[in-house]
Design a protein around this motif. Structure first.
Motif, PDB file in Angstrom:
ATOM      1  N   TRP A   6      36.056  43.034  36.902  1.00  0.00           N
ATOM      2  CA  TRP A   6      35.770  43.777  38.389  1.00  0.00           C
ATOM      3  C   TRP A   6      34.503  44.778  38.114  1.00  0.00           C
ATOM      4  CZ3 TRP A   6      41.418  45.126  38.601  1.00  0.00           C
ATOM      5  CH2 TRP A   6      42.334  44.131  39.152  1.00  0.00           C
ATOM      6  N   GLY A   7      34.192  45.188  37.245  1.00  0.00           N
ATOM      7  CA  GLY A   7      33.107  46.011  37.330  1.00  0.00           C
ATOM      8  C   GLY A   7      31.621  45.220  37.156  1.00  0.00           C
ATOM      9  N   LEU A   8      31.850  44.155  36.607  1.00  0.00           N
ATOM     10  CA  LEU A   8      30.602  43.131  36.781  1.00  0.00           C
ATOM     11  C   LEU A   8      30.523  42.330  38.129  1.00  0.00           C
ATOM     12  CD1 LEU A   8      30.043  42.056  32.929  1.00  0.00           C
ATOM     13  CD2 LEU A   8      28.860  43.645  34.333  1.00  0.00           C
ATOM     14  N   GLN A   9      31.562  42.315  38.829  1.00  0.00           N
ATOM     15  CA  GLN A   9      31.837  41.764  39.838  1.00  0.00           C
ATOM     16  C   GLN A   9      31.609  40.207  39.690  1.00  0.00           C
ATOM     17  OE1 GLN A   9      29.024  43.709  42.690  1.00  0.00           O
ATOM     18  NE2 GLN A   9      30.686  44.881  43.481  1.00  0.00           N
ATOM     19  N   VAL A  10      32.136  39.532  38.646  1.00  0.00           N
ATOM     20  CA  VAL A  10      32.024  38.074  38.133  1.00  0.00           C
ATOM     21  C   VAL A  10      33.400  37.646  38.377  1.00  0.00           C
ATOM     22  CG1 VAL A  10      30.090  38.445  36.743  1.00  0.00           C
ATOM     23  CG2 VAL A  10      32.437  38.885  35.769  1.00  0.00           C
ATOM     24  N   ASP A  11      33.366  36.169  38.455  1.00  0.00           N
ATOM     25  CA  ASP A  11      34.729  35.446  38.661  1.00  0.00           C
ATOM     26  C   ASP A  11      34.985  34.653  37.309  1.00  0.00           C
ATOM     27  OD1 ASP A  11      35.761  36.476  40.882  1.00  0.00           O
ATOM     28  OD2 ASP A  11      34.404  34.911  41.936  1.00  0.00           O
ATOM     29  N   TYR A  12      33.916  33.542  37.089  1.00  0.00           N
ATOM     30  CA  TYR A  12      34.234  32.748  35.916  1.00  0.00           C
ATOM     31  C   TYR A  12      32.760  32.655  35.237  1.00  0.00           C
ATOM     32  CZ  TYR A  12      38.058  31.191  38.886  1.00  0.00           C
ATOM     33  OH  TYR A  12      38.993  30.850  39.697  1.00  0.00           O
ATOM     34  N   PRO A  13      33.171  32.462  33.851  1.00  0.00           N
ATOM     35  CA  PRO A  13      32.031  32.264  32.977  1.00  0.00           C
ATOM     36  C   PRO A  13      31.437  30.954  32.913  1.00  0.00           C
ATOM     37  CG  PRO A  13      34.032  32.140  31.611  1.00  0.00           C
ATOM     38  CD  PRO A  13      34.307  32.367  33.169  1.00  0.00           C
ATOM     39  N   ILE A  14      30.207  30.866  32.545  1.00  0.00           N
ATOM     40  CA  ILE A  14      29.405  29.744  32.201  1.00  0.00           C
ATOM     41  C   ILE A  14      29.423  29.283  30.893  1.00  0.00           C
ATOM     42  CG2 ILE A  14      28.213  29.730  34.396  1.00  0.00           C
ATOM     43  CD1 ILE A  14      25.739  30.816  32.748  1.00  0.00           C
ATOM     44  N   GLN A  15      29.567  30.180  29.900  1.00  0.00           N
ATOM     45  CA  GLN A  15      29.809  29.950  28.515  1.00  0.00           C
ATOM     46  C   GLN A  15      30.616  30.991  27.931  1.00  0.00           C
ATOM     47  OE1 GLN A  15      26.148  28.793  26.230  1.00  0.00           O
ATOM     48  NE2 GLN A  15      26.344  30.802  25.402  1.00  0.00           N
ATOM     49  N   ARG A 116      54.214  43.823  51.003  1.00  0.00           N
ATOM     50  CA  ARG A 116      52.563  44.079  51.096  1.00  0.00           C
ATOM     51  C   ARG A 116      52.116  43.344  49.761  1.00  0.00           C
ATOM     52  NH1 ARG A 116      51.285  47.413  47.145  1.00  0.00           N
ATOM     53  NH2 ARG A 116      52.479  49.045  46.750  1.00  0.00           N
ATOM     54  N   ARG A 117      50.602  43.065  49.858  1.00  0.00           N
ATOM     55  CA  ARG A 117      50.210  42.503  48.628  1.00  0.00           C
ATOM     56  C   ARG A 117      49.914  43.831  47.469  1.00  0.00           C
ATOM     57  NH1 ARG A 117      45.083  38.752  49.734  1.00  0.00           N
ATOM     58  NH2 ARG A 117      45.135  38.789  47.471  1.00  0.00           N
ATOM     59  N   THR A 118      49.996  43.180  46.312  1.00  0.00           N
ATOM     60  CA  THR A 118      49.939  44.180  45.171  1.00  0.00           C
ATOM     61  C   THR A 118      48.513  44.429  44.810  1.00  0.00           C
ATOM     62  OG1 THR A 118      49.892  42.483  43.648  1.00  0.00           O
ATOM     63  CG2 THR A 118      52.124  43.486  44.038  1.00  0.00           C
ATOM     64  N   ASN A 119      48.111  45.293  44.151  1.00  0.00           N
ATOM     65  CA  ASN A 119      46.736  45.716  43.792  1.00  0.00           C
ATOM     66  C   ASN A 119      46.136  44.599  43.081  1.00  0.00           C
ATOM     67  OD1 ASN A 119      46.898  48.449  44.870  1.00  0.00           O
ATOM     68  ND2 ASN A 119      47.568  49.228  42.941  1.00  0.00           N
ATOM     69  N   SER A 120      46.743  43.969  42.564  1.00  0.00           N
ATOM     70  CA  SER A 120      46.203  42.575  41.641  1.00  0.00           C
ATOM     71  C   SER A 120      46.819  41.574  42.200  1.00  0.00           C
ATOM     72  CB  SER A 120      46.238  42.790  40.316  1.00  0.00           C
ATOM     73  OG  SER A 120      45.517  41.685  39.713  1.00  0.00           O
ATOM     74  N   ASP A 121      46.342  40.561  42.956  1.00  0.00           N
ATOM     75  CA  ASP A 121      46.964  39.363  43.328  1.00  0.00           C
ATOM     76  C   ASP A 121      46.937  38.201  42.406  1.00  0.00           C
ATOM     77  OD1 ASP A 121      44.494  38.283  43.544  1.00  0.00           O
ATOM     78  OD2 ASP A 121      44.259  38.533  45.739  1.00  0.00           O
ATOM     79  N   ILE A 122      47.496  37.388  42.624  1.00  0.00           N
ATOM     80  CA  ILE A 122      47.748  36.119  41.784  1.00  0.00           C
ATOM     81  C   ILE A 122      46.300  35.514  41.403  1.00  0.00           C
ATOM     82  CG2 ILE A 122      48.164  34.261  43.346  1.00  0.00           C
ATOM     83  CD1 ILE A 122      50.011  34.671  40.203  1.00  0.00           C
ATOM     84  N   GLU A 123      45.249  35.358  42.136  1.00  0.00           N
ATOM     85  CA  GLU A 123      44.190  34.943  41.930  1.00  0.00           C
ATOM     86  C   GLU A 123      43.144  35.841  41.034  1.00  0.00           C
ATOM     87  OE1 GLU A 123      39.912  33.186  44.069  1.00  0.00           O
ATOM     88  OE2 GLU A 123      41.303  34.367  45.244  1.00  0.00           O
ATOM     89  N   GLY A 124      43.550  37.036  41.281  1.00  0.00           N
ATOM     90  CA  GLY A 124      42.834  38.058  40.199  1.00  0.00           C
ATOM     91  C   GLY A 124      43.501  37.917  38.917  1.00  0.00           C
ATOM     92  N   ALA A 125      44.791  37.683  38.971  1.00  0.00           N
ATOM     93  CA  ALA A 125      45.314  37.678  37.640  1.00  0.00           C
ATOM     94  C   ALA A 125      45.085  36.345  37.200  1.00  0.00           C
ATOM     95  CB  ALA A 125      46.934  37.499  37.756  1.00  0.00           C
ATOM     96  N   HIS A 126      44.890  35.253  37.528  1.00  0.00           N
ATOM     97  CA  HIS A 126      44.549  33.780  37.006  1.00  0.00           C
ATOM     98  C   HIS A 126      42.917  34.160  36.605  1.00  0.00           C
ATOM     99  CE1 HIS A 126      43.111  29.908  36.749  1.00  0.00           C
ATOM    100  NE2 HIS A 126      42.216  30.256  37.764  1.00  0.00           N
ATOM    101  N   LYS A 127      42.048  34.505  37.181  1.00  0.00           N
ATOM    102  CA  LYS A 127      40.656  34.598  36.541  1.00  0.00           C
ATOM    103  C   LYS A 127      40.845  35.545  35.291  1.00  0.00           C
ATOM    104  CE  LYS A 127      38.653  34.542  41.102  1.00  0.00           C
ATOM    105  NZ  LYS A 127      38.054  34.881  42.263  1.00  0.00           N
ATOM    106  N   SER A 128      41.654  36.707  35.255  1.00  0.00           N
ATOM    107  CA  SER A 128      41.652  37.580  33.891  1.00  0.00           C
ATOM    108  C   SER A 128      42.432  36.913  33.042  1.00  0.00           C
ATOM    109  CB  SER A 128      42.060  39.093  34.272  1.00  0.00           C
ATOM    110  OG  SER A 128      41.483  39.596  35.286  1.00  0.00           O
ATOM    111  N   THR A 129      43.378  36.174  32.997  1.00  0.00           N
ATOM    112  CA  THR A 129      44.252  35.574  32.065  1.00  0.00           C
ATOM    113  C   THR A 129      43.381  34.221  31.315  1.00  0.00           C
ATOM    114  OG1 THR A 129      45.594  34.319  33.463  1.00  0.00           O
ATOM    115  CG2 THR A 129      46.339  36.275  32.366  1.00  0.00           C
ATOM    116  N   LEU A 130      42.569  33.706  32.381  1.00  0.00           N
ATOM    117  CA  LEU A 130      41.868  32.348  32.068  1.00  0.00           C
ATOM    118  C   LEU A 130      40.755  32.830  30.995  1.00  0.00           C
ATOM    119  CD1 LEU A 130      40.801  29.664  32.453  1.00  0.00           C
ATOM    120  CD2 LEU A 130      39.212  30.254  34.236  1.00  0.00           C
ATOM    121  N   LEU A 131      40.057  33.889  31.155  1.00  0.00           N
ATOM    122  CA  LEU A 131      39.319  34.482  30.121  1.00  0.00           C
ATOM    123  C   LEU A 131      39.943  34.577  28.812  1.00  0.00           C
ATOM    124  CD1 LEU A 131      37.411  37.366  32.026  1.00  0.00           C
ATOM    125  CD2 LEU A 131      36.722  35.016  31.700  1.00  0.00           C
ATOM    126  N   CYS A 132      40.879  35.203  28.754  1.00  0.00           N
ATOM    127  CA  CYS A 132      41.801  35.031  27.352  1.00  0.00           C
ATOM    128  C   CYS A 132      42.181  33.460  26.891  1.00  0.00           C
ATOM    129  CB  CYS A 132      43.090  35.698  27.581  1.00  0.00           C
ATOM    130  SG  CYS A 132      43.148  37.569  28.139  1.00  0.00           S
TER     131      CYS A 132
END
Length: 176
Positions: A6-15, A116-132
């Motif tokens: 979130w700090g870098l405002q990025v979603d998916y890596p390229i490498q 209501r929506r939580t602070n971190s939705d499923i898409e954000g969780a997916h993007k973060s766990t994908l990095l792992c």
């Protein structure tokens, strides 16, 4: 990973590049006890993650936390607080807020109760766990992964793709 992403405002890596090994513990774990992963994103942005599960100065020590470094300064986050520094290392701001698993659990339960929506939705969780997952795949394949910057999928790497999914026991296959 969420804070850095979130700090870098990025979603998916390229490498994604990973290295490390089992240097401390002689056991049957598959996960390395020492590991570093670098995620490169479009627009010359990177995240570096370091794991030292055996070190008393590792992620479980409350005096250490997450640091974000940019072209105009840095932020160090520890527990529920942060300190912002300029490029000369001078402290320019501090703050505090919610932190820890309990806050996440509370947010989830209140989201369900209040519809209501939580602070971190499923898409954000997916993007973060994908990095792992990508970091682990890079480590297991002993190389550098090229990924699609629009969705995080692996690019032309059959060995890495073998880790993308798994075989499920009969009757437990996911239905999509």
């Amino acid at each position: 990973m969420d804070v850095a992403r979130w700090g870098l405002q990025v979603d998916y890596p390229i490498q994604v590049t990973a290295g490390g090994g089992k240097y401390r513990h002689d056991d049957d774990q598959e996960t390395p006890d020492t590991m570093m992963v670098t995620y490169d994103f479009p627009d010359q942005k990177s995240i570096t993650w370091e794991g030292l599960s055996w070190s008393p100065l590792g992620p479980h020590d409350s005096q250490f936390g997450i640091s974000l470094h940019g072209t105009e300064g840095s932020i160090v986050i520890r527990g529920g607080g942060y300190v912002q520094y300029d490029m000369k290392g001078q402290e320019v701001a501090t703050g505090a807020g919610a932190a820890g698993d309990q806050d996440h659990f509370d947010d989830f339960l209140m989201g369900v109760r209040e519809h209501r929506r939580t602070n971190s939705d499923i898409e954000g969780a997916h993007k973060s766990t994908l990095l792992c997952h990508l970091g682990n795949i890079a480590y297991r394949t002993s190389g550098t992964l090229k990924t699609n910057g629009s969705n995080g999928h692996l690019v032309q790497n059959a060995e890495a793709e073998s880790y993308w999914s798994r075989e499920y026991a009969k009757g437990w296959e996911p239905k999509v």
